[in-house]
Every structure is written in C-alpha cells, then in structure tokens.
Design an enzyme around this catalytic site. Structure first.
Site, PDB file in Angstrom:
ATOM      1  N   LYS A 196       0.949  -1.122  -0.029  1.00 16.60           N
ATOM      2  CA  LYS A 196      -0.167   0.096   0.012  1.00 16.60           C
ATOM      3  C   LYS A 196       0.962   1.243  -0.003  1.00 16.60           C
ATOM      4  O   LYS A 196       1.692   1.468   0.927  1.00 16.60           O
ATOM      5  CB  LYS A 196      -1.028   0.093   1.119  1.00 16.60           C
ATOM      6  CG  LYS A 196      -1.825   1.032   1.580  1.00 16.60           C
ATOM      7  CD  LYS A 196      -2.919   0.967   2.613  1.00 16.60           C
ATOM      8  CE  LYS A 196      -3.807   2.245   2.470  1.00 16.60           C
ATOM      9  NZ  LYS A 196      -4.648   2.259   3.665  1.00 16.60           N
ATOM     10  N   ARG A 206     -10.925   9.647   1.213  1.00 11.47           N
ATOM     11  CA  ARG A 206     -10.815  10.259   2.739  1.00 11.47           C
ATOM     12  C   ARG A 206     -11.882  11.143   2.802  1.00 11.47           C
ATOM     13  O   ARG A 206     -12.356  11.432   4.083  1.00 11.47           O
ATOM     14  CB  ARG A 206      -9.313  11.138   2.709  1.00 11.47           C
ATOM     15  CG  ARG A 206      -8.205  10.209   2.716  1.00 11.47           C
ATOM     16  CD  ARG A 206      -6.813  10.578   2.885  1.00 11.47           C
ATOM     17  NE  ARG A 206      -5.651   9.717   2.829  1.00 11.47           N
ATOM     18  CZ  ARG A 206      -4.378  10.085   2.706  1.00 11.47           C
ATOM     19  NH1 ARG A 206      -4.288  11.072   2.609  1.00 11.47           N
ATOM     20  NH2 ARG A 206      -3.507   9.055   2.758  1.00 11.47           N
ATOM     21  N   LYS A 249      -2.002  -1.633  -3.799  1.00  9.93           N
ATOM     22  CA  LYS A 249      -3.112  -0.496  -3.797  1.00  9.93           C
ATOM     23  C   LYS A 249      -2.125   0.765  -3.900  1.00  9.93           C
ATOM     24  O   LYS A 249      -1.003   0.904  -3.112  1.00  9.93           O
ATOM     25  CB  LYS A 249      -3.766  -0.362  -2.552  1.00  9.93           C
ATOM     26  CG  LYS A 249      -4.651   0.886  -2.199  1.00  9.93           C
ATOM     27  CD  LYS A 249      -5.330   0.639  -0.928  1.00  9.93           C
ATOM     28  CE  LYS A 249      -6.377   2.065  -0.750  1.00  9.93           C
ATOM     29  NZ  LYS A 249      -6.774   2.257   0.484  1.00  9.93           N
ATOM     30  N   SER A 275     -10.077   5.312  -5.344  1.00  9.98           N
ATOM     31  CA  SER A 275     -11.134   6.458  -5.275  1.00  9.98           C
ATOM     32  C   SER A 275     -10.547   7.464  -6.184  1.00  9.98           C
ATOM     33  O   SER A 275     -11.508   7.888  -7.241  1.00  9.98           O
ATOM     34  CB  SER A 275     -11.426   6.863  -4.115  1.00  9.98           C
ATOM     35  OG  SER A 275     -10.100   7.532  -3.459  1.00  9.98           O
TER      36      SER A 275
END
Length: 327
Positions: A196, A206, A249, A275
């Site tokens: 990550k 967020r 990720k 996102s």
C-alpha cells in the site's frame, strides 16, 4: 511483393468472434469486490461529491445497495465505516456493535452467500485520523497491533468472511492471525493490504470515509511510490506471517508492481482500483471527454492482465452491467 515472407497476425483479429476466441484475458463480474461506505443515521444516502455515483448508506438503506450488487452477480463487498464519535484509540473500530459489525450482520442475514470483507483499520475511527496509536506526532507500531487484533476479532465475531487489514503496521498479519486463531477463527482468511503506497490517489476516499489525518501524513508507514523492490519485501513478510490474499494499492499506476508480486507468489492477488482513479474517469466522462464504458472495461482488464485475480473497484456495478450487456 511475391517474395515477401511475414507473419499475418491480423488473421486472428478479423471479426468479433475471432477476437473473442483468442482473447487472453477475460473480465467478469465474479472478479469484482465492491466497496461500500456505511454511515451512522437513518434514511441516509449521501452521494460523495468527488465520487459521482458512489454513496454513503445508513444501515436502513444498506439492504437495497446489497440487493443490487447481488442481483448484478457481484460476489463480494468490503465495508468502510463513517462515524461521528471518534477518540484517540479508535474505539468504534472494535466495538461489538460498531457500524461495520452491524453492517456485517445485516449483510450475512440478508445474503448469506455474499462474501463480506471487513476493512480492518483505525483511521476512520480515530480523532487524529491516523491508522494507529499516536505518541506526540508518531504513530506507534506495536501498541497499534493490539487494537487491530481486537478489531479483527470483533469483525469475525460479527460474521465477516474475510479480514482485510489496511494499516501497514509491521507485523499486522501475524498479530491478527494469532488473535483470530486464539479466538477460534482459524478458518477466517486474511486479505492483506500488503503493498500500500502513500498515494495522492486516495483523496476522494478520505472525503468519503472522513479519515483525513489531522496532522502530518502517512508516509512513515505507507510505502514510497518510488520503490519497487520494497514491495516484494512487504509481500514476502505478509506471506510468511500467514496472509491468504495480497492487495496492491493503488492499482492503475502500479501495474508493474502488481505483476512483480504476482510473479513471486502463488497467493490470490487483489488490485485496488482506488477512489482517485475512479474520480478521474467519472469527471472525464461527465465532461464528455471519454467513453466511460470503454475506458472502465479497458482499465479493469489491464489490472487483470497485470496479474490481479480479483479487483476491488467502485466501478463494480456499472462494469457488471456492461459485461452482461455485451455477452
């Protein structure tokens, strides 16, 4: 021209049927894990401004979202919680009746066959927004592990099929594995966010999960985007500690990393189409700059081609519809 000797690759591209016959990478709805944001309150379905088409769902509206995902053939969801009461140690993450725990119970009662994954982290529940216990402005590794174990066990108690720790604390897999085993959950697998990166692509998430750090950033525990070999070290550690799946990720800017890790493990690989990646495509599509369907399916196919066995994506519902329409 009569003496030319060359290969005619176009023979296998001549028709749609021919192209389908020799297609190397097949994308399908069963590849998808659909992320869902669950928020406190009643009758809430808030669209996330930076993620058009993605919503925060209160518990009484969650069922309809689950029904739709299941109807589209999506086999798995992962839950993220949005809470109002937070504290320094993220108590809401491991409360027996926390929002994620209740969402898990609802999902398993409504759709027992649905694979429910629990994101196991503290940042959505801490008042400072970091993924562990803090001392001054330092995130402490080992004390954080105790809270992550409590969170994982509470999620397993609620009925989670898979525990997905995302905090990037050293030793988080072995600690959670031991905690689950001691609590009688030897059969619950761990889907580790093994690789990550400290990425700028997380911005919309967020906002969606209200998890922005109140000071500093997460570069001291998430990976430097410039590093490649470090990803292999991280993955190797998590495999040794008992991970059952590995996540890379973000996905789109790290397809090389995804392939590197895939080439070095026999574990199932998960790409997280995050996102920011979703938001960019949506923004371009809403402005008429790109063909959303073609862009999304091409992007998801690239992740699978790079080595993903599963893809965690906010495009899951749309992509499942498009794939069904093109059968």
């Amino acid at each position: 021209m009569n003496n030319l000797n060359f290969r005619r690759h176009r023979r296998l591209r001549s028709t749609a049927g021919m192209r389908a016959m020799v297609r190397e990478t097949q994308l399908q709805a069963t590849d998808f894990i659909y992320p869902i944001f669950v928020i406190e309150g009643e009758n809430v379905k808030n669209e996330i401004p930076s993620m058009p088409g993605i919503y925060q769902h209160s518990m009484d509206r969650l069922g309809e979202e689950l029904d739709e995902a299941v109807a589209l053939g999506i086999p798995s969801v992962i839950f993220f919680g949005v809470v109002t009461e937070k504290d320094a140690v993220g108590t809401g993450a491991y409360h027996d009746h926390g929002i994620i725990q209740e969402a898990i119970r609802l999902a398993k009662q409504r759709h027992p066959e649905l694979i429910v994954i629990a994101d196991t982290c503290l940042c959505e529940y801490t008042d400072h927004g970091h993924c562990g216990v803090i001392e001054g402005e330092r995130v402490l590794n080992d004390p954080s592990l105790d809270l992550l174990v409590k969170t994982a066990v509470s999620q397993a108690n609620a009925g989670a099929d898979i525990i997905a720790p995302s905090n990037m604390m050293d030793g988080f897999v072995v600690a959670i594995r031991q905690g689950l085993d001691e609590a009688g959950f030897e059969e619950i697998p761990i889907m580790s966010y093994a690789v990550k990166y400290a990425s700028a692509y997380y911005g919309p998430f967020r906002d969606a999960a209200d998890s922005t750090p109140q000071f500093g950033d997460r570069k001291a525990y998430q990976m430097d985007p410039a590093n490649r070999m470090e990803a292999l070290r991280e993955a190797e550690s998590d495999i040794a500690e008992g991970a059952d799946f590995l996540i890379v990720k973000p996905a789109l800017s790290y397809l090389d990393i995804l392939r590197d890790v895939k080439n070095n493990t026999l574990l199932p690989m998960v790409a997280y189409n995050v996102s920011g990646e979703y938001a960019m495509v949506k923004a371009a599509s809403l402005n008429g700059w790109v063909d959303e369907q073609r862009i999304v399916l091409e992007t998801l196919t690239s992740m699978k081609r790079a080595g993903a066995d599963l893809i965690m994506t906010y495009h899951a519902k749309d992509a499942a519809r498009w794939l069904e329409e093109t059968k």
